[in-house]
Design an enzyme around this catalytic site. Structure first.
Site, PDB file in Angstrom:
ATOM      1  N   GLY A  55       0.825  -1.196   0.000  1.00  0.00           N
ATOM      2  CA  GLY A  55       0.000   0.000   0.000  1.00  0.00           C
ATOM      3  C   GLY A  55       0.858   1.245   0.000  1.00  0.00           C
ATOM      4  CB  VAL A  59       1.723  -0.208   4.042  1.00  0.00           C
ATOM      5  CG1 VAL A  59       1.526  -1.345   5.042  1.00  0.00           C
ATOM      6  CG2 VAL A  59       1.078   1.067   4.560  1.00  0.00           C
ATOM      7  CE  LYS A  85       0.662   5.409   7.643  1.00  0.00           C
ATOM      8  NZ  LYS A  85      -0.592   5.922   8.236  1.00  0.00           N
ATOM      9  CG  ASP A 120      -8.237   9.599   4.885  1.00  0.00           C
ATOM     10  OD1 ASP A 120      -9.076   9.922   4.022  1.00  0.00           O
ATOM     11  OD2 ASP A 120      -7.077   9.244   4.596  1.00  0.00           O
ATOM     12  N   GLY A 127       3.600   7.930   3.150  1.00  0.00           N
ATOM     13  CA  GLY A 127       4.564   6.852   3.126  1.00  0.00           C
ATOM     14  C   GLY A 127       4.015   5.590   2.500  1.00  0.00           C
ATOM     15  N   GLY A 132       0.420   5.540   0.647  1.00  0.00           N
ATOM     16  CA  GLY A 132      -0.454   6.617   1.088  1.00  0.00           C
ATOM     17  C   GLY A 132       0.196   7.966   0.950  1.00  0.00           C
ATOM     18  CB  SER A 133      -0.981  11.320   1.973  1.00  0.00           C
ATOM     19  OG  SER A 133      -2.236  11.180   1.343  1.00  0.00           O
TER      20      SER A 133
END
Length: 634
Positions: free
Chosen positions: A342, A349, A364, A471, A347, A344-345
């Site tokens: 994954g 995962v 993460k 979120d 960093g 994200g904004s």
């Protein structure tokens, strides 16, 4: 006068010129990229009331000059890389009501002068350091304190009886240490206690009945100790979701939901209470009364001997996961791109395996060059520090260190969810990925929807402080091997005190927040306030997406048309035309399936109404979705 430069991208050291601002009352440099030792001489700030340097990269020791701040009420130095011991001279700050030194590398024992600072009334947080030794008996001076966090250190010994004097305690975190002996009976004096975590220690013996007598207790974690014996069937032990007993030696009894074996001889004891025994009991009680002094002398002598014996042979089987950068590097094959599950904004995962513990984890890793990453790390740690729920992603550990290139490194380690995110299940392509994932059935979707709603309700109302996730979307909902949903990614979460909620409309708080396009409540674009109703809106959009397969960012939504209005207009006569085709094609689809789908979509529409005050409450959402389940089962 105050200086507030929080949440910026300040680097290097604090400008030395600030020492000329002698009338400062608030000194706020938190959540930046400041580094090096804290070289400011604070003794000149005689009027300073709040000092906040948390969430930076400061190294070195805690400045002794802080001890001269007689007016200081709030001191926040957490989430840095400070080392050395806690200065005992901090006990001179007699107006301190809140002290947070967590998530550093502090060592040595806890000074009695600090833990005995009677002015502390909100928080004393020394968690996630390397502190050693016992809890000083001076802890009994914290008679006004609401939250004490000594978790995840290397503290040892027995909990002092003086802790029973902390009558205002609402939260007590002692998990992840090496405390031993029996759980003290004096905890029964803490009648205001709502949250108690004693997990991952070396406690022995039985569960004291005093814990069941704490009427206000909402969460109790006794996992991974060496406790044994019968589990009470009263108080908090009547709520299986509020108690965690994993990893102990041999528990028995308790309510059915705990799934523990029956205690031997329990029934026979009840049956053998004969008439003769009823006659003998008064005689025995009378004899005990006469021999009371001798009995209790022997009892306490044996108890002290037992404690000494048990202290000498502590077990180290269950410890808090203290994970270094090197271990994470190895677990993820050098943070290989092949292990990314994954992005994200703030960093990426990674999937990894901790060899020593033999468990799979999700790591993460924060991109510390990204603005806001440090704030996200702090928000996630703070939000997950004191919450436990079966539908929240479990945080196993954190790592705050430097990498092999001497760059700042921060990571959060979670339990690994084998079935990935809800996003992948809802929007898998038509090719190989879809065949591998399969099709989430209607009942599965209802179960997942209830799981998510239960977690959000817990965040909003499960403790004295409401937590706003901020979120909520399918990619932040993870599924385990049984397709149970777990909410993750608390990087934008905000912990809002119950006091601030009560004084603002719709339980809002004026803290700026960002979110994901399509899921953010419309009112967030018009002000800086956040609210529990904002989470409800995001949940409503997610629910509509679950049953239609349409994303809120679908290209077909233009002008005044969005996912909410699109479904609202189709509910009466075209509902089956908008439902996810994979649900419609189910073999068992019929009248009850259609009714359940309509019911669920109406709930989603009611949650995503434009006006915040008109949206459904999460507790009502859960009840209505459970009706959908029953309707489908019929």
């Amino acid at each position: 006068m105050y200086i507030a430069l929080s949440d910026n991208q300040l680097h290097n050291a604090i400008p030395l010129g600030v020492e000329n601002l002698l009338n400062l009352r608030f000194f706020l440099f938190d959540r930046n990229y400041l580094s090096g030792p804290i070289v400011v001489d604070f003794k000149n700030f005689s009027r300073l009331e709040m000092l906040d340097l948390q969430g930076n990269n400061f190294t070195g020791t805690i400045p002794i000059s802080i001890s001269n701040l007689s007016m200081l009420s709030n001191l926040y130095l957490g989430f840095n890389n400070l080392y050395g011991s806690i200065p005992s001279s901090l006990g001179s700050c007699h107006n301190l009501i809140e002290l947070d030194l967590s998530y550093n590398r502090l060592t040595g024992s806890i000074p009695g002068q600090v833990i005995g600072l009677s002015s502390l009334s909100i928080l004393l947080n020394l968690g996630f350091n390397g502190l050693t030794g016992p809890i000083p008996s001076e802890v009994g001076s914290l008679q006004k304190l609401a939250e004490l966090d000594l978790s995840n250190n290397r503290l040892s010994g027995m909990i002092p009886d003086t802790i029973g004097k902390c009558l205002s305690l609402e939260q007590l975190h002692l998990e992840g240490n090496s405390f031993s002996g029996e759980i003290p009976q004096v905890l029964t004096a803490l009648q205001g206690l709502q949250f108690l975590d004693l997990s991952r220690n070396n406690f022995i013996g039985r569960i004291p009945n005093s814990l069941a007598a704490l009427d206000g207790l909402k969460h109790l974690n006794l996992s991974f100790n060496q406790l044994r014996g019968e589990v009470p069937e009263r108080g908090i032990f009547l709520n299986a979701s509020a108690v965690s007993l994993l990893g102990n030696n041999s528990f028995c009894g308790g309510i059915t939901e705990l799934k523990l074996p029956s205690c031997p001889f329990t029934n026979s004891k009840k049956k053998n209470l004969t008439l003769a025994l009823k006659v003998i009991i008064p005689v025995v009680v009378f004899a005990i009364f006469l021999a009371g002094f001798v009995f209790f002398s022997i009892f306490w002598h044996q108890k002290r001997m037992s404690r000494k014996k048990n202290i000498s042979t502590p077990s180290f089987e269950h410890k808090f996961l203290r994970i270094s950068y090197t271990e994470l590097f190895k677990a993820t094959d050098g943070f290989s791109k092949a292990n990314i599950i994954g992005v994200g904004s703030y960093g990426s995962v990674y999937r990894g395996t901790l060899e020593q513990e033999g468990i799979e984890v999700a790591v993460k890793v924060l991109n510390m060059q990204q603005r806001g990453a440090s704030s996200s790390f702090m928000s996630e740690c703070q939000a997950l520090r004191s919450i436990r729920h079966r539908n929240l992603l479990k945080l196993l550990s954190v790592c705050s260190s430097i990498d092999y290139e001497e760059n700042d490194f921060k990571a959060l380690i979670y339990e690994f969810m084998v079935n990935g995110s809800l996003e992948k299940w809802l929007h898998a392509g038509e090719g190989t990925e879809q065949r591998e994932l399969g099709n989430p059935k209607l009942m599965q979707r209802l179960n997942i929807a209830i799981d998510i709603a239960s977690a959000i309700e817990y965040l909003h109302n499960g403790s004295s402080s409401a937590i706003i996730h901020g979120d909520l979307k399918p990619s932040n909902v993870l599924l385990d091997d049984e397709m149970t949903a777990h909410i993750g990614d608390f990087g934008l979460a905000k912990v809002i005190s119950s006091m601030s909620i009560e004084t603002q409309p719709h339980g809002s708080s004026s803290i700026a927040i960002r979110g994901s396009v399509g899921y953010v409540a419309p009112e967030y674009g018009m002000s800086d306030s956040v609210s529990i109703e904002g989470d409800v809106y995001s949940y409503g959009i997610l629910l509509l997406e679950m049953f239609t397969g349409k994303k809120p960012t679908d290209e077909s939504f233009k002008d005044d048309l969005n996912l909410h209005t699109f479904i609202e207009r189709s509910l009466h006569d075209k509902v089956m035309d908008i439902v996810d085709v994979r649900i419609v094609s189910e073999d068992d689809a019929g009248r009850f399936s259609k009714d359940s789908i309509i019911y669920a979509l109406r709930i989603g529409v009611a949650c995503s109404i434009e006006q915040p005050g008109d949206r459904m409450k999460m507790r009502d959402v859960i009840k209505e979705l459970q009706k959908c389940q029953r309707l489908l089962l019929n």
